[in-house]
Design a protein around this motif. Structure first.
Motif, PDB file in Angstrom:
ATOM      1  N   VAL A  13       0.829  -1.344  -0.319  1.00  0.00           N
ATOM      2  CA  VAL A  13      -0.187  -0.330  -0.402  1.00  0.00           C
ATOM      3  C   VAL A  13       1.219   1.228   0.160  1.00  0.00           C
ATOM      4  CG1 VAL A  13      -1.965   1.564   1.576  1.00  0.00           C
ATOM      5  CG2 VAL A  13      -2.135  -1.326   1.184  1.00  0.00           C
ATOM      6  N   HIS A  14       2.289   1.050   0.123  1.00  0.00           N
ATOM      7  CA  HIS A  14       2.872   2.432   0.530  1.00  0.00           C
ATOM      8  C   HIS A  14       3.921   2.148  -0.029  1.00  0.00           C
ATOM      9  CE1 HIS A  14       0.471   2.200   3.994  1.00  0.00           C
ATOM     10  NE2 HIS A  14       0.549   3.904   4.063  1.00  0.00           N
ATOM     11  N   SER A  73       1.093   6.715  -4.766  1.00  0.00           N
ATOM     12  CA  SER A  73       0.746   5.137  -4.277  1.00  0.00           C
ATOM     13  C   SER A  73       0.515   4.076  -5.292  1.00  0.00           C
ATOM     14  CB  SER A  73      -1.100   5.335  -4.103  1.00  0.00           C
ATOM     15  OG  SER A  73      -2.220   5.335  -4.480  1.00  0.00           O
ATOM     16  N   LEU A  79      -2.648  -2.646  -7.612  1.00  0.00           N
ATOM     17  CA  LEU A  79      -2.944  -3.065  -6.260  1.00  0.00           C
ATOM     18  C   LEU A  79      -3.688  -4.445  -6.119  1.00  0.00           C
ATOM     19  CD1 LEU A  79      -2.979  -3.145  -3.115  1.00  0.00           C
ATOM     20  CD2 LEU A  79      -3.972  -0.880  -3.682  1.00  0.00           C
ATOM     21  N   GLU A  83      -3.338  -7.791  -4.178  1.00  0.00           N
ATOM     22  CA  GLU A  83      -4.098  -8.382  -2.940  1.00  0.00           C
ATOM     23  C   GLU A  83      -4.713  -9.643  -3.743  1.00  0.00           C
ATOM     24  OE1 GLU A  83      -6.263  -5.122  -0.830  1.00  0.00           O
ATOM     25  OE2 GLU A  83      -6.825  -4.914  -2.779  1.00  0.00           O
ATOM     26  N   LEU A  88      -1.607  -9.626   0.794  1.00  0.00           N
ATOM     27  CA  LEU A  88      -2.226  -8.644   1.611  1.00  0.00           C
ATOM     28  C   LEU A  88      -3.786  -8.797   1.948  1.00  0.00           C
ATOM     29  CD1 LEU A  88      -1.396  -6.206   2.299  1.00  0.00           C
ATOM     30  CD2 LEU A  88      -2.603  -5.328  -0.145  1.00  0.00           C
ATOM     31  N   SER A  90      -4.179  -7.418   4.698  1.00  0.00           N
ATOM     32  CA  SER A  90      -4.854  -6.392   4.924  1.00  0.00           C
ATOM     33  C   SER A  90      -4.091  -5.206   5.345  1.00  0.00           C
ATOM     34  CB  SER A  90      -5.158  -6.496   6.950  1.00  0.00           C
ATOM     35  OG  SER A  90      -4.832  -4.930   7.117  1.00  0.00           O
ATOM     36  N   ARG A  91      -4.522  -4.724   4.524  1.00  0.00           N
ATOM     37  CA  ARG A  91      -4.096  -3.490   3.916  1.00  0.00           C
ATOM     38  C   ARG A  91      -3.650  -2.518   4.717  1.00  0.00           C
ATOM     39  NH1 ARG A  91      -7.728  -0.153  -1.536  1.00  0.00           N
ATOM     40  NH2 ARG A  91      -7.177  -2.119  -2.317  1.00  0.00           N
ATOM     41  N   THR A  92      -4.355  -1.867   6.679  1.00  0.00           N
ATOM     42  CA  THR A  92      -3.935  -1.330   7.446  1.00  0.00           C
ATOM     43  C   THR A  92      -2.811  -1.752   7.777  1.00  0.00           C
ATOM     44  OG1 THR A  92      -5.727  -1.989   8.147  1.00  0.00           O
ATOM     45  CG2 THR A  92      -6.005  -0.358   7.960  1.00  0.00           C
ATOM     46  N   ASP A  94      -0.332  -3.804   6.421  1.00  0.00           N
ATOM     47  CA  ASP A  94       0.979  -3.730   4.987  1.00  0.00           C
ATOM     48  C   ASP A  94       1.880  -3.935   5.909  1.00  0.00           C
ATOM     49  OD1 ASP A  94       2.018  -4.021   2.542  1.00  0.00           O
ATOM     50  OD2 ASP A  94       1.526  -1.910   2.366  1.00  0.00           O
TER      51      ASP A  94
END
Length: 278
Positions: A13-14, A73, A79, A83, A88, A90-92, A94
């Motif tokens: 994500v980053h 991004s 992305l 996924e 991945l 969980s994006r939060t 990551d």
């Protein structure tokens, strides 16, 4: 060490904006990758990146030259494709699933099979919103007692003392002796304590040894906790075969020749291919 900026360690994500495009780092807790997911990642690298899957010194995976959106991004289609590999969850979370585990655990040698500990710790990390704030370089190390991660301990972890107990690692020191079944929750509690102690802002520490005060009282290592046998050797190894990964990474043709259901990325920039699915 004084910090003057937040941790910008890349994830999915980053991504990191490199000269050749976005660099994405895929966290692989314990280095364990289902072969279908690795093949899917290689396909994503071919479609969107430079066609190679690289291995990092923390047993994670990287893909270079990925397309970026105007805000820096990862581009939406890339992305979504990442996924779809299942890598991945969980994006939060990551960047916080940095968990090194003795690669041969449960396959050959060691004092304990740490695969259940790994699974439980990863599940706890993913379920806890607070720990999503851990720095991207914060590292958990789970050594099954053979000592192959003796030089990797940095933030939190454990060393198995026997089949049922382990001593925690807290920064450069040692923590309490706990039952292996209780170790994931104990590590999560100390990780939350680190977040409370580090504060916020660009100067906040990235690692446990950088805190102004110790997270736990100093205790001596338990008997057997300081075993050190060194890294996984290149060449034939117990429990499978070790394949070195060149600096320019793996391509889909190489990965297509592997048949094990799960392969294990190692901290020594190689892949352990188990003899069987155990």
């Amino acid at each position: 060490m004084a910090r003057s900026r937040p941790d910008r360690c890349p994830g999915i994500v980053h991504p990191w904006p490199a000269d050749d495009g976005g660099l994405v780092r895929i966290r692989v807790p314990g280095g364990r990758v289902p072969l279908p997911a690795l093949r899917a990642l290689a396909a994503v690298a071919e479609e969107y990146g430079d066609g190679r899957v690289r291995v990092t010194g923390r047993a994670n995976l990287q893909v270079r030259a990925m397309p970026l959106a105007t805000d820096g991004s990862l581009a939406g289609p890339a992305l979504a494709a990442l996924e779809a590999t299942g890598l991945l969850p969980s994006r939060t979370h990551d960047r916080v699933r940095n968990v090194l585990v003795s690669p041969q655990t449960g396959l050959a040698g060691g004092r304990a099979d740490l695969r259940p500990v790994l699974a439980a710790l990863d599940a706890l990390l993913l379920a806890d919103d607070a720990v999503a704030a851990l720095p991207g370089r914060f590292l958990f190390t789970l050594d099954d007692g053979r000592g192959d991660l003796a030089d990797k301990h940095l933030d939190l972890g454990l060393v198995a003392l026997d089949g049922g107990t382990a001593q925690l690692r807290v920064g450069e020191g040692w923590g309490e002796v706990v039952a292996l079944a209780d170790a994931p929750a104990a590590l999560l509690a100390v990780a939350r304590a680190f977040l409370a102690a580090r504060g916020t802002g660009p100067e906040a520490p990235w690692h446990v040894p950088e805190l102004a005060r110790p997270l736990a009282p100093a205790v001596p290592p338990a008997p057997g906790a300081t075993a050190a046998t060194g890294p996984l050797p290149l060449g034939p190894v117990a429990g499978g075969r070790h394949v070195g990964v060149p600096d320019d990474g793996l391509d889909s043709t190489t990965i297509a020749a592997w048949t094990a259901p799960t392969v294990i990325v190692t901290p020594w920039q190689g892949v352990l291919i188990p003899e069987e699915n155990r």
